[in-house]
Scaffold this active site. Structure first.
Site, PDB file in Angstrom:
ATOM      1  N   LYS A  83      23.068  -9.130   6.088  1.00 45.92           N
ATOM      2  CA  LYS A  83      22.589 -10.390   6.385  1.00 45.92           C
ATOM      3  C   LYS A  83      22.846 -11.296   5.813  1.00 45.92           C
ATOM      4  O   LYS A  83      22.779 -12.225   4.759  1.00 45.92           O
ATOM      5  CB  LYS A  83      20.987  -9.514   5.894  1.00 45.92           C
TER       6      LYS A  83
HETATM    7  O1  G3P Z   1      13.001  -9.775   9.816  1.00 46.00           O
HETATM    8  C1  G3P Z   1      12.720 -10.894   9.661  1.00 46.00           C
HETATM    9  C2  G3P Z   1      11.020 -10.427   8.572  1.00 46.00           C
HETATM   10  O2  G3P Z   1      11.050  -9.797   7.759  1.00 46.00           O
HETATM   11  C3  G3P Z   1      10.011 -12.133   9.039  1.00 46.00           C
HETATM   12  O3  G3P Z   1       8.786 -11.112   9.386  1.00 46.00           O
HETATM   13  O4  G3P Z   1       6.308 -11.722   9.311  1.00 46.00           O
HETATM   14  O5  G3P Z   1       8.230 -12.422   7.152  1.00 46.00           O
HETATM   15  O6  G3P Z   1       7.973 -13.845   9.865  1.00 46.00           O
HETATM   16  P1  G3P Z   1       7.544 -12.479   8.996  1.00 46.00           P
END
Ligand code: G3P
Length: 221
Positions: free
Chosen positions: A85
């Site tokens: 990633k």
């Molecule tokens: O896949 C990306 C994710 O980990 C981010 O999620 O909820 O931290 O915006 P969030």
């Protein structure tokens, strides 16, 4: 649409895998920090659970091209189902182009609009990850970016898979599916929410009660 879990917690991944609907896992440094064990050990354990059913994304942390390329080569050398990633920055794009030419698969992350996503596709990313929830948090329509990227992918024949990330609730999953996302990655909480429905529980209880009302010698089990 493939369903990925966005977590580095093994118990969550094992549970979802046992349901037979899990196609992969995405992690990031924040999630890795919550796992509380060695990064490599944890990614390898996730990779073993996922096996042939899909991929596991492990994030690089360098910000220069050489560092990203080296870290991506390293993490993807640990197991065949690991994808590197890499954030969508100019250096991230350069690293992705180099890695794609070597056959290393990259999940281009931290994508917040269609132009970034288009560049990720052009650089040869294997996945492009628009962050739906965080776009919504900024007062814009995250799902519109998914729709745009799906359309761009099909218009130009890019092979990159559109991975809807930063999913926060069940309707995001439905909308990602309707937008034609190849993959939706979600926290375990959201996966649990989309499995369960109170009427399923109520209906099941009634069926079981009615079944037991049939005399035992009149039912096969
Ligand atoms: O896949 C990306 C994710 O980990 C981010 O999620 O909820 O931290 O915006 P969030």
């Amino acid at each position: 649409m493939k369903i990925f879990l966005d977590t580095a917690i093994l118990d969550e991944i094992k549970t979802a895998a046992s349901w037979g609907i899990l196609d992969g896992v995405t992690t990031n440094p924040t999630l890795a920090a919550r796992a509380g064990r060695s990064f490599k050990e944890n990614i390898l354990a996730i990779s073993e659970i996922i096996g042939d059913r899909g991929t596991v994304s492990a994030e690089t942390v360098s910000t220069d091209v050489e560092g990203m390329v080296e870290e991506a080569r390293l993490v993807t050398s640990w197991a065949p189902n690991i994808v590197a990633k890499i954030p969508c920055t100019p250096n991230g794009l350069a690293a992705t182009r180099r890695l794609a030419e070597e056959g290393v698969r990259v999940n281009m992350t931290l994508v917040f609009n269609a132009t970034q996503g288009l560049l990720a596709m052009k650089a040869g990313a294997f996945y492009v990850s628009p962050f739906i929830g965080r776009i919504d948090d900024a007062g814009q329509d995250g799902m519109e970016v998914v729709r745009q990227l799906v359309e761009i992918k099909h218009l130009y024949g890019f092979q990159t898979e559109v991975l809807a990330a930063s999913i926060r609730h069940p309707m995001h999953v439905v909308q990602a599916a309707l937008a034609g996302a190849d993959i939706a990655t979600m926290p375990f909480k959201v996966l649990t929410q989309i499995v369960k429905h109170p009427l399923t529980d109520v209906g099941l209880q009634r069926f079981l009660d009615d079944w037991r009302s049939i005399p035992e010698d009149m039912r096969p089990f």
